[in-house]
Motif scaffolding. Structure first.
Motif, PDB file in Angstrom:
ATOM      1  N   ILE A 181       0.836  -1.204   0.000  1.00 51.23           N
ATOM      2  CA  ILE A 181       0.000   0.000   0.000  1.00 51.23           C
ATOM      3  C   ILE A 181       0.866   1.248   0.000  1.00 51.23           C
ATOM      4  O   ILE A 181       0.601   2.223  -0.728  1.00 51.23           O
ATOM      5  CB  ILE A 181      -0.940  -0.005   1.219  1.00 51.23           C
ATOM      6  CG1 ILE A 181      -1.838  -1.252   1.208  1.00 51.23           C
ATOM      7  CG2 ILE A 181      -1.782   1.263   1.239  1.00 51.23           C
ATOM      8  CD1 ILE A 181      -2.770  -1.352   0.037  1.00 51.23           C
ATOM      9  N   SER A 182       1.935   1.245   0.800  1.00 47.68           N
ATOM     10  CA  SER A 182       2.839   2.406   0.864  1.00 47.68           C
ATOM     11  C   SER A 182       3.493   2.666  -0.486  1.00 47.68           C
ATOM     12  O   SER A 182       3.598   3.819  -0.921  1.00 47.68           O
ATOM     13  CB  SER A 182       3.917   2.172   1.930  1.00 47.68           C
ATOM     14  OG  SER A 182       3.337   2.009   3.199  1.00 47.68           O
ATOM     15  N   LEU A 184       2.371   1.844  -3.463  1.00 49.20           N
ATOM     16  CA  LEU A 184       1.378   2.344  -4.424  1.00 49.20           C
ATOM     17  C   LEU A 184       1.098   3.822  -4.185  1.00 49.20           C
ATOM     18  O   LEU A 184       1.008   4.613  -5.132  1.00 49.20           O
ATOM     19  CB  LEU A 184       0.095   1.531  -4.316  1.00 49.20           C
ATOM     20  CG  LEU A 184       0.153   0.086  -4.811  1.00 49.20           C
ATOM     21  CD1 LEU A 184      -1.157  -0.637  -4.503  1.00 49.20           C
ATOM     22  CD2 LEU A 184       0.439   0.028  -6.315  1.00 49.20           C
ATOM     23  N   LYS A 185       0.970   4.215  -2.916  1.00 47.24           N
ATOM     24  CA  LYS A 185       0.729   5.627  -2.599  1.00 47.24           C
ATOM     25  C   LYS A 185       1.910   6.481  -3.028  1.00 47.24           C
ATOM     26  O   LYS A 185       1.745   7.589  -3.542  1.00 47.24           O
ATOM     27  CB  LYS A 185       0.472   5.790  -1.096  1.00 47.24           C
ATOM     28  CG  LYS A 185      -0.881   5.249  -0.643  1.00 47.24           C
ATOM     29  CD  LYS A 185      -1.081   5.470   0.850  1.00 47.24           C
ATOM     30  CE  LYS A 185      -2.458   4.961   1.297  1.00 47.24           C
ATOM     31  NZ  LYS A 185      -2.647   5.128   2.769  1.00 47.24           N
ATOM     32  N   GLU A 186       3.111   5.962  -2.808  1.00 51.39           N
ATOM     33  CA  GLU A 186       4.325   6.695  -3.187  1.00 51.39           C
ATOM     34  C   GLU A 186       4.369   6.962  -4.681  1.00 51.39           C
ATOM     35  O   GLU A 186       4.820   8.013  -5.135  1.00 51.39           O
ATOM     36  CB  GLU A 186       5.547   5.873  -2.754  1.00 51.39           C
ATOM     37  CG  GLU A 186       6.881   6.544  -2.998  1.00 51.39           C
ATOM     38  CD  GLU A 186       8.024   5.667  -2.545  1.00 51.39           C
ATOM     39  OE1 GLU A 186       8.939   5.424  -3.353  1.00 51.39           O
ATOM     40  OE2 GLU A 186       8.000   5.206  -1.387  1.00 51.39           O
ATOM     41  N   GLY A 188       1.602   7.045  -6.552  1.00 51.48           N
ATOM     42  CA  GLY A 188       0.350   7.648  -6.977  1.00 51.48           C
ATOM     43  C   GLY A 188      -0.491   6.728  -7.834  1.00 51.48           C
ATOM     44  O   GLY A 188      -1.213   7.177  -8.736  1.00 51.48           O
ATOM     45  N   ASP A 190      -3.494   3.888  -8.178  1.00 55.18           N
ATOM     46  CA  ASP A 190      -4.725   3.393  -7.560  1.00 55.18           C
ATOM     47  C   ASP A 190      -4.631   1.874  -7.410  1.00 55.18           C
ATOM     48  O   ASP A 190      -4.286   1.158  -8.369  1.00 55.18           O
ATOM     49  CB  ASP A 190      -5.921   3.770  -8.442  1.00 55.18           C
ATOM     50  CG  ASP A 190      -7.251   3.448  -7.775  1.00 55.18           C
ATOM     51  OD1 ASP A 190      -7.261   2.711  -6.771  1.00 55.18           O
ATOM     52  OD2 ASP A 190      -8.283   3.930  -8.274  1.00 55.18           O
ATOM     53  N   ASP A 191      -4.960   1.347  -6.212  1.00 51.83           N
ATOM     54  CA  ASP A 191      -4.856  -0.100  -6.007  1.00 51.83           C
ATOM     55  C   ASP A 191      -5.906  -0.880  -6.788  1.00 51.83           C
ATOM     56  O   ASP A 191      -5.883  -2.117  -6.804  1.00 51.83           O
ATOM     57  CB  ASP A 191      -4.923  -0.456  -4.517  1.00 51.83           C
ATOM     58  CG  ASP A 191      -6.225  -0.010  -3.861  1.00 51.83           C
ATOM     59  OD1 ASP A 191      -7.116   0.465  -4.571  1.00 51.83           O
ATOM     60  OD2 ASP A 191      -6.330  -0.145  -2.626  1.00 51.83           O
TER      61      ASP A 191
END
Length: 552
Positions: A181-182, A184-186, A188, A190-191
């Motif tokens: 998750i980290s 993917l956020k880094e 940008g 979308d999961d």
């Protein structure tokens, strides 16, 4: 990956230089030595290193420095690098302060100056500290990372492609790994757009195609030339052998493969009856050796899917999935076979989400500690069962026949019998499959009647069908799609409705109904379904190619 860092701190430049020289002489091969002339400068360096995600293994700091003492520096550096070992350099007058600092700054050791000779007073201490640091240090992973969920067919396809091409990767399931998750956020991302493949250079591919993956990991996806003497379609054992012999005999040879070299044999966990390897070898290792051998001899490999072959004016034109066309004098079809689909309710729905065809090395570690099912009674099923027995708690082999003796080699039967977590169930078939988002339950027909079993993974080896639906009608096949060649072609010539052999000369042994197009391996009608046989056919096919080329 950058070397871990040893950071030396001292405001006396002559002392600092001596420390750095001693460190570099003993540890320079495995560590990068960095210096700072004050505590403040050292903290700035630590912040920069943290931003670059570099690793500090050890701090070696003088105590008496203006502005920021050694103890103060080590206390402030500790939150940034809590795992780094901390050593304080002190004068004899500072010994009591150093001892008190063991609690305050949690230093691991203090050394009195001077430390000469370093072989006696410096290196033994640092050796022990660095060895202890290495025991607890886990280097950051900088290779390929695949982020995706276990029950996603697209995720399985990505991991299977990388595994079969022997590309190391780390798999992160967002349902199990917070790191996913980290990341993917880094980036940008979308999961909802999984799977995502992250590369060590910082780039990412979102829901990549096989061609995109192949290009990124360094496989060639475009041919270097437009014309070849020989184009081999399929890089299983037969195609690899043809690549070796074609290239070694001076033919401009191109081998085209959409997935991974080795074909079906490449996914075999162990081949124990291949000549010359008394301890056996994996299909993956055999494929790797053959690929390197063919490449060294000059064969070119291309990761593409062939969609069509046509013949014009004595030449053969091979069309790729990307629309490009290549021309050759001679073509060899060695596409092998694909495992037949299990025709029961639920099988199609859960394909890639608990239902797998072939050994699927990518799924082996996912099955650790679970009970899995293998369907089939031939060698490929037996080899898969042996492979999965190293990971799964239990492996159930579901065999439709009454025994394994008629369909499996004796050496495999003996190995399976000696493996306690493999259970062979004969006269047993799968009736249906069920589950929510992935396979959860099997319904089996057994000698005791119908049974329901909890199951999350089933691997199917129930015979094979040829990969020939893309071929033109001019290339004659039997009713199942296996390609006719040589004597078999002549024997059936009258029943082929004008698609048989048309020349006055006899077809060469492995020549199809289209002159100059040959066939080798499991895709050929009446072939012996063994790895060594496929290698033999691929090898001798080159001899017939030379005979054909001599007639042009």
């Amino acid at each position: 990956m950058p070397k871990p860092i040893l950071l030396a701190v001292d405001d006396d430049t002559s002392v600092l230089e001596a420390v750095v020289q001693d460190l570099r002489r003993q540890y320079g091969q495995n560590y990068r030595i960095v210096r700072a002339a004050s505590g403040g400068a050292a903290l700035d360096i630590c912040r920069q290193l943290r931003e670059r995600k570099e690793t500090v293994a050890l701090f070696l700091s003088d105590q008496r420095m203006p502005g920021l003492t050694g103890v103060d520096f080590l206390q402030q550096a500790m939150p940034m690098y809590p795992e780094a070992k901390r050593v304080l350099l002190t004068a004899y007058a500072d010994t009591e302060a150093a001892i008190r600092a063991i609690n305050a700054a949690k230093i691991h050791y203090y050394l009195n100056k001077p430390w000469d000779p370093p072989e006696e007073k410096l290196y033994p201490v640092l050796d022990d500290l660095l060895e202890a640091w290495k025991q607890g240090y886990k280097a950051p992973y900088e290779g390929i990372r695949v982020i995706g969920t276990r029950w996603s067919p697209a995720d399985h396809a990505v991991r299977d492609f990388l595994s079969r091409n022997r590309i190391e990767y780390k798999w992160l399931d967002p349902d199990q790994e917070p790191e996913a998750i980290s990341l993917l956020k880094e980036k940008g991302i979308d999961d909802a757009r999984l799977p995502v493949v992250l590369f060590g250079d910082g780039t990412a591919l979102v829901q990549p195609t096989t061609t995109e993956l192949a290009s990124k990991i360094g496989l060639r996806t475009q041919a270097q030339q437009e014309f070849y003497d020989v184009i081999v379609v399929g890089a299983g054992p037969a195609g690899l052998a043809a690549g070796v012999y074609g290239a070694s005999e001076g033919l401009r040879t191109l081998v085209v493969e959409p997935d991974a070299v080795g074909g079906q044999a490449g996914s075999s966990s162990r081949i124990e009856n291949y000549l010359g390897f008394p301890q056996g070898l994996s299909g993956d290792e055999l494929a790797k050796r053959a690929f390197l051998q063919a490449s060294r001899l000059g064969a070119e490999f291309l990761t593409q899917r062939v969609t069509c072959i046509r013949s014009e004016n004595g030449y053969h034109i091979v069309k790729m999935a990307d629309g490009r066309e290549l021309t050759c004098h001679v073509c060899l079809i060695s596409t092998g076979v694909a495992y037949c689909k299990l025709n029961v309710p639920g099988a199609d729905r859960f394909a890639g989400a608990g239902v797998y065809y072939g050994a699927a090395k990518a799924e082996a570690k996912s099955c650790a500690g679970e009970e899995i099912y293998v369907v089939g009674g031939a060698n490929s099923a037996g080899q898969a069962a042996m492979h999965f027995s190293q990971h799964a708690a239990k492996v159930y082999m579901l065999v439709r026949g009454k025994s394994l003796q008629s369909s499996m080699s004796k050496y495999l039967i003996d190995q399976i019998a000696a493996t306690p977590n493999i259970i062979v169930e004969t006269s047993t078939e799968v009736a249906s499959m069920s589950g929510d988002t992935h396979l959860e339950c099997l319904s089996l027909k057994t000698p005791r009647g119908e049974e329901s079993r909890q199951a999350t993974s089933i691997f199917i080896f129930i015979g094979a069908a040829p990969k020939t639906d893309w071929l033109p009608r001019d290339i004659a096949t039997d009713s199942k799609g296996f390609i006719l060649a040589g004597p078999d072609l002549k024997a059936r010539n009258e029943s082929l409705n004008g698609h048989g052999w048309k020349l006055e000369r006899e077809p060469y042994l492995l020549e199809t109904s289209v002159p100059g197009i040959f066939v080798a391996g499991d895709v050929r009608f009446n072939s012996v379904k063994r790895c060594a046989s496929a290698v033999g056919e691929g090898s001798i096919a080159v001899q017939f190619m030379h005979q054909y080329l001599a007639t042009l």
